[in-house]
Design a protein around this motif. Sequence first.
Motif, short mmCIF file in Angstrom:
data_model
loop_
_atom_site.label_atom_id
_atom_site.label_comp_id
_atom_site.label_asym_id
_atom_site.label_seq_id
_atom_site.Cartn_x
_atom_site.Cartn_y
_atom_site.Cartn_z
N GLU A 88 -23.50 59.54 -28.94
CA GLU A 88 -24.59 58.73 -29.47
C GLU A 88 -24.22 57.25 -29.45
OE1 GLU A 88 -26.64 61.96 -32.52
OE2 GLU A 88 -25.44 60.32 -33.36
N ARG A 89 -22.97 56.97 -29.78
CA ARG A 89 -22.51 55.57 -29.76
C ARG A 89 -22.53 55.02 -28.33
NH1 ARG A 89 -16.85 53.21 -32.06
NH2 ARG A 89 -17.21 51.09 -31.38
N TRP A 90 -22.04 55.83 -27.39
CA TRP A 90 -22.05 55.39 -25.99
C TRP A 90 -23.47 55.11 -25.51
CZ3 TRP A 90 -18.43 59.62 -23.52
CH2 TRP A 90 -17.12 59.40 -23.96
N HIS A 91 -24.38 55.99 -25.91
CA HIS A 91 -25.77 55.82 -25.49
C HIS A 91 -26.32 54.49 -25.99
CE1 HIS A 91 -30.08 56.55 -25.13
NE2 HIS A 91 -29.76 57.44 -24.21
N LYS A 92 -26.01 54.17 -27.24
CA LYS A 92 -26.50 52.92 -27.83
C LYS A 92 -25.90 51.71 -27.10
CE LYS A 92 -26.89 50.73 -32.37
NZ LYS A 92 -25.88 49.76 -32.73
N ILE A 93 -24.59 51.76 -26.86
CA ILE A 93 -23.91 50.65 -26.18
C ILE A 93 -24.45 50.49 -24.76
CG2 ILE A 93 -21.69 49.85 -25.26
CD1 ILE A 93 -20.37 51.22 -27.73
N THR A 95 -27.35 51.35 -23.62
CA THR A 95 -28.72 50.83 -23.67
C THR A 95 -28.70 49.31 -23.87
OG1 THR A 95 -29.53 52.91 -24.57
CG2 THR A 95 -30.92 50.97 -24.94
N GLU A 96 -27.81 48.84 -24.76
CA GLU A 96 -27.69 47.38 -24.97
C GLU A 96 -27.23 46.69 -23.68
OE1 GLU A 96 -26.48 47.80 -29.69
OE2 GLU A 96 -24.99 47.13 -28.24
N ASN A 99 -30.05 46.59 -21.15
CA ASN A 99 -31.04 45.57 -21.52
C ASN A 99 -30.54 44.18 -21.16
OD1 ASN A 99 -32.80 47.49 -22.46
ND2 ASN A 99 -32.16 47.30 -24.60
#
Length: 147
Positions: A88-93, A95-96, A99
């Motif tokens: 989940e953390r990797w996914h968030k990073i 995505t940032e 972007n």
Amino acid sequence: MSDISVGQLAQRAGVSVATLHFYEQKDLIHSRRNAGNQRRYNRRMLRRVAVIKTAQRLGFSLKEIAEMFRELGDDQDIDKDNWQRLSERWHKILTERINTLEHLRDELNTCIGCGCLSMDNCRLRNPDDTLGEQASGPVLWEDDSQR
Ligand code: FES
């Protein structure tokens, strides 16, 4: 569960012995020494190596991976719960990062064929418009002359 040798870990994980030594130097995996002073790895390290290789494939540096492992706890098995947290953390990073890259790519559109690299006009050259926030014109020149 019995520990395994560096050669067994390398073979099963699909990496070289040198890679494992390097990971150990970087504090990504850990071993203990047996009575013959040979490295022995807990089988949990197999999963760690798989996680390291996967994280590298996603673009994370070894330094970032080591930091994430430290946050989990160095002796922690990367079980289902920890994998959930990591992924989940990797996914968030990611995505940032995506972007940010998309934003940079869009700004690059105005630079294609230009080449001015102007502090006034080029958002890639001066992304925060730092001089524009202070004042317009020769602010940088005045500040530099007073040093
Ligand atoms: S190079 Fe001219 S706007 Fe970026």
